[in-house]
Each structure stands twice: as C-alpha cells, then as structure tokens.
Design a protein around this motif. Structure first.
Motif, PDB file in Angstrom:
ATOM      1  N   VAL A 206     -14.073  -1.944  60.037  1.00 50.79           N
ATOM      2  CA  VAL A 206     -13.096  -1.008  60.599  1.00 50.79           C
ATOM      3  C   VAL A 206     -12.122  -1.722  61.532  1.00 50.79           C
ATOM      4  O   VAL A 206     -10.902  -1.511  61.471  1.00 50.79           O
ATOM      5  N   LEU A 207     -12.625  -2.571  62.400  1.00 48.28           N
ATOM      6  CA  LEU A 207     -11.766  -3.283  63.338  1.00 48.28           C
ATOM      7  C   LEU A 207     -10.763  -4.184  62.610  1.00 48.28           C
ATOM      8  O   LEU A 207      -9.569  -4.208  62.935  1.00 48.28           O
ATOM      9  N   GLN A 208     -11.252  -4.920  61.622  1.00 47.12           N
ATOM     10  CA  GLN A 208     -10.378  -5.880  60.959  1.00 47.12           C
ATOM     11  C   GLN A 208      -9.406  -5.218  59.984  1.00 47.12           C
ATOM     12  O   GLN A 208      -8.294  -5.707  59.772  1.00 47.12           O
ATOM     13  N   MET A 209      -9.815  -4.106  59.391  1.00 50.62           N
ATOM     14  CA  MET A 209      -8.943  -3.421  58.439  1.00 50.62           C
ATOM     15  C   MET A 209      -7.913  -2.540  59.122  1.00 50.62           C
ATOM     16  O   MET A 209      -6.779  -2.391  58.636  1.00 50.62           O
ATOM     17  N   PHE A 210      -8.262  -1.950  60.244  1.00 55.10           N
ATOM     18  CA  PHE A 210      -7.390  -0.962  60.867  1.00 55.10           C
ATOM     19  C   PHE A 210      -6.827  -1.416  62.224  1.00 55.10           C
ATOM     20  O   PHE A 210      -5.617  -1.395  62.434  1.00 55.10           O
ATOM     21  N   ALA A 211      -7.722  -1.843  63.136  1.00 54.47           N
ATOM     22  CA  ALA A 211      -7.226  -2.297  64.439  1.00 54.47           C
ATOM     23  C   ALA A 211      -6.425  -3.593  64.302  1.00 54.47           C
ATOM     24  O   ALA A 211      -5.467  -3.826  65.043  1.00 54.47           O
ATOM     25  N   ASP A 212      -6.826  -4.436  63.356  1.00 48.61           N
ATOM     26  CA  ASP A 212      -6.130  -5.708  63.126  1.00 48.61           C
ATOM     27  C   ASP A 212      -5.349  -5.668  61.813  1.00 48.61           C
ATOM     28  O   ASP A 212      -5.273  -6.670  61.094  1.00 48.61           O
ATOM     29  N   ALA A 213      -4.799  -4.521  61.478  1.00 49.47           N
ATOM     30  CA  ALA A 213      -4.092  -4.346  60.200  1.00 49.47           C
ATOM     31  C   ALA A 213      -3.025  -5.422  60.005  1.00 49.47           C
ATOM     32  O   ALA A 213      -2.200  -5.673  60.871  1.00 49.47           O
ATOM     33  N   GLY A 214      -3.098  -6.082  58.845  1.00 47.98           N
ATOM     34  CA  GLY A 214      -2.131  -7.121  58.516  1.00 47.98           C
ATOM     35  C   GLY A 214      -2.580  -8.522  58.867  1.00 47.98           C
ATOM     36  O   GLY A 214      -2.015  -9.500  58.378  1.00 47.98           O
ATOM     37  N   LYS A 215      -3.584  -8.641  59.699  1.00 49.33           N
ATOM     38  CA  LYS A 215      -4.053  -9.972  60.110  1.00 49.33           C
ATOM     39  C   LYS A 215      -4.949 -10.596  59.053  1.00 49.33           C
ATOM     40  O   LYS A 215      -4.915 -11.805  58.827  1.00 49.33           O
ATOM     41  N   TRP A 216      -5.767  -9.746  58.395  1.00 51.37           N
ATOM     42  CA  TRP A 216      -6.746 -10.243  57.438  1.00 51.37           C
ATOM     43  C   TRP A 216      -6.472  -9.679  56.044  1.00 51.37           C
ATOM     44  O   TRP A 216      -6.044  -8.543  55.904  1.00 51.37           O
ATOM     45  N   GLN A 217      -6.765 -10.489  55.034  1.00 51.27           N
ATOM     46  CA  GLN A 217      -6.782 -10.002  53.656  1.00 51.27           C
ATOM     47  C   GLN A 217      -8.067  -9.194  53.453  1.00 51.27           C
ATOM     48  O   GLN A 217      -9.078  -9.445  54.116  1.00 51.27           O
TER      49      GLN A 217
END
Length: 222
Positions: A166-177
């Motif tokens: 959740v953090l990487q997909m939404f809070a960090d949207a665009g940072k990770w594939q």
C-alpha cells in the motif's frame, strides 16, 4: 555486482542477527542461560519475565540495533558496489531476512535463538519508518485488546507485506514499478514467514488457551 551485493547482505545480516542480546545480557549480568528458564525463548518477553527490567531493556536495545545495522551497512556496501544504482529497499530486505534467520538460528549459540520479532521491528524501521509506525500501532492495538504479546507480534508481522504494498503503490505513487513493489512485498513475506514459524509453540498455546498474557507473574523455572 547486484548479485554480489545481495549475497553480502544475506551473510552480513545473518552474522549480525546471530548475536543474541538476550543470551549475552543474561549471561553477563545473571550468569545464567535465558533459554533454560520460563518459555525457553531467548527473546525480550521471556527475559523480562524471568530476569527483570534491566536485562529486558538491554535486550531491547541490542536486538533493535543489530537489525538497523545489518540493513544500513548492507545498503552502504551495495551503494558502493553498484555505483548507487542498486534497489536499496531490495538489498535491505535481503539483509533483514538474513538477520531474522540469524536471530532464530544463531551461528554463535548452537542455532537456538529467539523468534525474530524485535529484529523484524528494527528491519522495518530501517527500511521505511512509516511501515514501522503502522506496524507498531497494529501491535499496540492487538496487545491492548488481547493482552497476548505473541498474538500481537504475529498479527502485526502478517500485516507487513500489505503495508509495504500500500505504501509503495499509493503513498509513493510513481516511485516504484509494480514489479518492484511485488518483489518487495514478496521478500517481506519471507521475513514474516520465518517470524510466524518461529512462533509455532505460541500458536499451539494460543489454541489451547495456555499462552501467558502480558503482565503475568514471571516464571523462573525451566
């Protein structure tokens, strides 16, 4: 170089994780083996119950420190080896996995250690402080309701992969594939699996209704 960085992270994590603060602290201060008392677990809860607050505090500091050191040092080495191009969260996960394995099966103590909860907490702190705070919150809520440290640890650990996603997909949207996020969450699942498996005796006692609750009188007999 990435493969070398991963291998070094695993080895370094395992060696750091193999240093057990509970065993070392109790031996130095009480001249006893914590694994011969109470639940037999070389961890914070059993140390607190059987040997008091000072030993427990030193255990807490030691186990939190070694996880952070394993992750940060592995990331530093990976950055040097790859010229700063390595996925440091990935490297940290491998270091964390090694540290938890080392804590549960320590090289220095005949492969009999603790359950990896504190080390897991320190790993999450080093990987992402937001994850750490969320999981600590979940742990605190479950503990307040159930009074079982083991259940709280299992529930909080089980939430870690979802929190990571959740953090990487939404809070960090665009940072990770998406592929990176799935790999990260999968590696966290590996860490969580070791922690949960190490709680198999606690799970049995929870099912049987014989698990001790937090705050119950300490037990010094093995």
């Amino acid at each position: 170089m990435l493969i070398l960085a991963i291998l070094l992270a695993l080895v370094l994590g395992y060696l750091c994780g193999s240093f057990n603060s509970a065993i070392t602290t109790v031996r130095l201060l009480k001249h006893e083996d914590v694994r011969e008392f109470g639940s037999g677990n070389a961890g914070l809860t059993n140390t607190l119950r059987c040997f008091g607050k000072l030993c427990a505090l030193l255990t807490l500091i030691g186990d939190l420190t070694k996880g952070v050191v394993a992750v940060l040092l592995s990331e530093l080495i990976a950055r040097a080896l790859t010229g700063g191009t390595a996925d440091l969260f990935l490297i940290g996960c491998f270091a964390g996995f090694g540290a938890v394995i080392g804590h549960v099966f320590p090289l220095y103590y005949s492969f009999k250690g603790g359950k990896g909860v504190l080390v897991g907490v320190s790993i999450f702190l080093a990987l992402d402080w937001r994850m750490f705070l969320i999981l600590i919150g979940i742990f605190a809520v479950v503990l307040a309701v159930s009074k079982y440290v083991s259940l709280s640890s299992i529930v909080a650990a089980s939430c870690a992969p979802v929190v990571t996603f959740v953090l990487q997909m939404f809070a960090d949207a665009g940072k990770w594939q998406l592929s990176d996020v799935l790999i990260h969450a999968g590696l966290i699942c590996g860490i969580v699996a070791v922690i949960i498996i190490s709680h198999h005796e606690n799970i049995k006692r929870l099912k049987n209704g014989t698990e001790r609750k937090f705050g119950e009188k300490k037990e010094r007999q093995s």
